[in-house]
Structures are given as structure tokens and as C-alpha cells.
Design an enzyme around this catalytic site. Structure first.
Site, PDB file in Angstrom:
ATOM      1  CB  SER A   1      -0.817  -0.500   0.893  1.00  0.00           C
ATOM      2  OG  SER A   1      -1.252   1.281   1.239  1.00  0.00           O
TER       3      SER A   1
ATOM      4  CE1 TYR B   1      -4.698  -1.925   5.174  1.00  0.00           C
ATOM      5  CE2 TYR B   1      -3.449   0.345   4.584  1.00  0.00           C
ATOM      6  CZ  TYR B   1      -3.702  -1.077   4.022  1.00  0.00           C
ATOM      7  OH  TYR B   1      -3.876  -1.176   2.444  1.00  0.00           O
TER       8      TYR B   1
END
Ligand code: NAD
Length: 261
Positions: free
Chosen positions: A143, A156
Site C-alpha cells: 500500500s 495497518y
């Protein structure tokens, strides 16, 4: 069909980016193992569609990848069906948004287990088969959050930075075996997950659909365009090609310029 005879296992591939990877790889003739949760009939329909597209086999293995025994079971099912996994795409992931001091411990543990530790287990189990064949592709959906942080996404961001480091290590260990390991790091991708957030955010913030998209979701993405799942899948397909055999240990951003800022 340059992937005829190859087998790809894609975690978290019942929707979104994972399903797009499965479709792209099947369209090039690969056997695919799909994984993830969802409606059984819908998954079976996707599985059949993948077989129709590839002319090869598609297997659904619906294990919960937060549990090591279930990861081992999935990898054993793939090995029993296809001999070995040639292309491993670690894509399953979830998100939770909260300040560090309020972050639920169970959510932290879930995100680290799924978004990071599951990739260690699938990789350690897939590597011996790849080394034996002297060919392999390991691709992580990381990401933009593997390169930069946002507030309230501690687990995350930690998991995604972790997977970027793990990938570099795997790349070095596997470099002389014809195996590459790389991250693909998207910015905001247009998936049902993102689309479904819009009505609630419109209500919560008193904004129009356009305001939510531009001022909230795409605030940090200079192109003001969502990345598409097809664009992410096309990068994975490229990384599987022989032309990409010297790309290893890399982190490929597809983020509309987010991390250039
Ligand atoms: P999604 O929710 O559409 O897909 C997630 C997949 O993971 C689904 O198939 C789901 O069933 C599966 N899954 C969830 N929990 C699981 C578990 N315990 N075991 C096995 N499978 C499980 O989301 P997406 O947007 O397609 O995200 C896929 C990946 O892309 C994630 O790693 C995410 O962090 C990453 N990503 C997404 C975006 C985005 O904007 N959508 C941006 C950057 C990175």
C-alpha cells in the site's frame, strides 16, 4: 497465454483487487487458487468464470488466514491439486481506524496476523517448491501506507511497512533461484469497500458525493483519480513476465502521486 502451465495462489481474492489479479492471471492461462470470504454461490460463479477464461483449473480454498493451521491447510490443498505454487500473491487485508491509545487490541492482532504474518507463512511454504523449479513470483499487495503513514491507522501502517521489509529480505534470499519478490503499493483503489463508504461519509459530514470523493478520499492523491483494480492487476501480470525477471525487492507505487509529495 504466457502463464499456461503455471499455478497462481492469490489470498483474499473473492473481491476487489484480489479478484482482479485472479481474472488477469487466469486470462493468461494460469491455474488459480482463490481464497477469501463471501457468498458461496457468488464465489462458485467466479470460480467457474475463471476456469472458462483460462481453460485451466480454478480452486477455491476458503481458509481464514489469521490462523497458521488454516494457512498450512490452504497451501497443502494447492500442492495436492497442482503440485506447487509458482506465483504467490499475498493480498488479503483488513483495516481498522482508531487512535493508538484507543486501538482495540484484538483489531491490532487481527491486522498484524492477516496483513503481515500470513504472508510470512504462505511464503515460507511456497518457497521450497519455487526453489526446486528455479522459478517463482512472490507479489504483495502492500500500500502507499508501506511508504508513508496516516493518523489512526497504526496497525495497518505497521503491517504494510513490515511486509515491505519482509519482501526485500525474501528477494535477497531467493535472488539466485529465478524467484522475484516485490510489493505493489496502490493508493486509493476503487473497490466496493471504498464505494460503500461514500453514503455514510456524505451523511456524517454533510457533503455531496463529489466533495467526499475529492476532499476526503482523494485528498492526498494528486491525480484526483482512483486507481482501478485492473491497473493494479496489470502490474502483477507484468511482474510475472520474463521481462521483469530483474525486478526484485522493489516497491512499485501505483498511487496517483501520493507518495511523491
Ligand atoms: P476487499 O475487502 O475487497 O478484499 C479483501 C479480501 O480479503 C476479500 O476477499 C476478503 O474476503 C479477504 N479476507 C478478509 N479477511 C480474511 C481472512 N481472515 N482470511 C482470508 N481472507 C480474508 O479489499 P481490497 O480493497 O481489494 O484490498 C485488498 C488488499 O489491497 C489489502 O491488502 C489492502 O490492504 C490492499 N490495498 C487496498 C487499497 C484500496 O484502496 N482498496 C489500497 C492499498 C492497498
Amino acid at each position: 497465454m504466457f502463464l499456461k502451465g503455471k499455478t497462481a495462489l492469490i489470498t483474499g481474492s473473492t473481491s476487489g483487487i484480489g479478484l482482479a489479479y485472479a481474472k488477469a492471471l487466469a486470462a493468461e492461462g494460469a491455474n488459480v487458487v482463490i481464497n477469501g470470504f463471501g457468498d458461496a454461490d457468488a464465489i462458485e460463479a467466479e470460480r467457474k468464470a475463471l476456469e472458462a477464461a483460462s481453460g485451466a483449473r480454478a480452486l477455491y480454498s476458503g481458509h481464514d488466514l489469521t490462523k497458521v493451521e488454516e494457512i498450512e491447510a490452504m497451501m497443502a490443498e494447492a500442492a495436492a491439486a497442482f503440485g506447487a505454487v509458482d506465483i504467490l500473491i499475498n493480498n488479503a487485508g483488513v483495516q481498522h481506524v482508531a487512535p493508538v491509545e484507543e486501538f482495540p487490541v484484538d483489531k491490532w492482532n487481527l491486522i498484524i496476523a492477516l496483513n503481515l504474518t500470513s504472508a510470512f507463512h504462505t511464503t515460507r511454504l511456497a518457497l521450497p517448491g519455487m526453489k526446486a523449479k528455479r522459478w517463482g513470483r512472490i507479489i504483495q499487495t502492500a500500500s502507499a501506507h508501506s511508504l508513508t503513514a496516516s493518523p489512526f491507522k497504526s496497525a495497518y501502517v505497521t503491517a504494510k511497512h513490515g511486509i515491505a521489509g519482509f519482501t526485500k529480505t525474501v528477494a535477497l534470499e531467493a535472488a539466485t533461484f529465478g524467484i522475484t519478490a516485490n510489493c505493489i503499493s496502490p493508493g486509493y483503489v476503487w473497490t466496493p469497500l471504498v464505494e460503500n463508504q461514500i453514503p455514510d461519509t456524505m451523511k456524517a459530514r454533510g457533503m455531496t458525493r463529489e466533495q467526499v470523493m475529492n476532499d476526503v478520499l482523494l485528498a492526498g492523491q494528486p491525480t484526483k483519480q482512483f486507481v482501478t483494480v485492473e491497473q493494479v492487476a496489470a502490474m502483477a501480470l507484468y511482474l510475472c513476465r520474463d521481462e521483469a525477471s530483474s525486478i526484485t525487492g522493489a516497491n512499485m507505487s501505483i498511487d496517483g502521486g501520493w507518495t511523491a509529495q
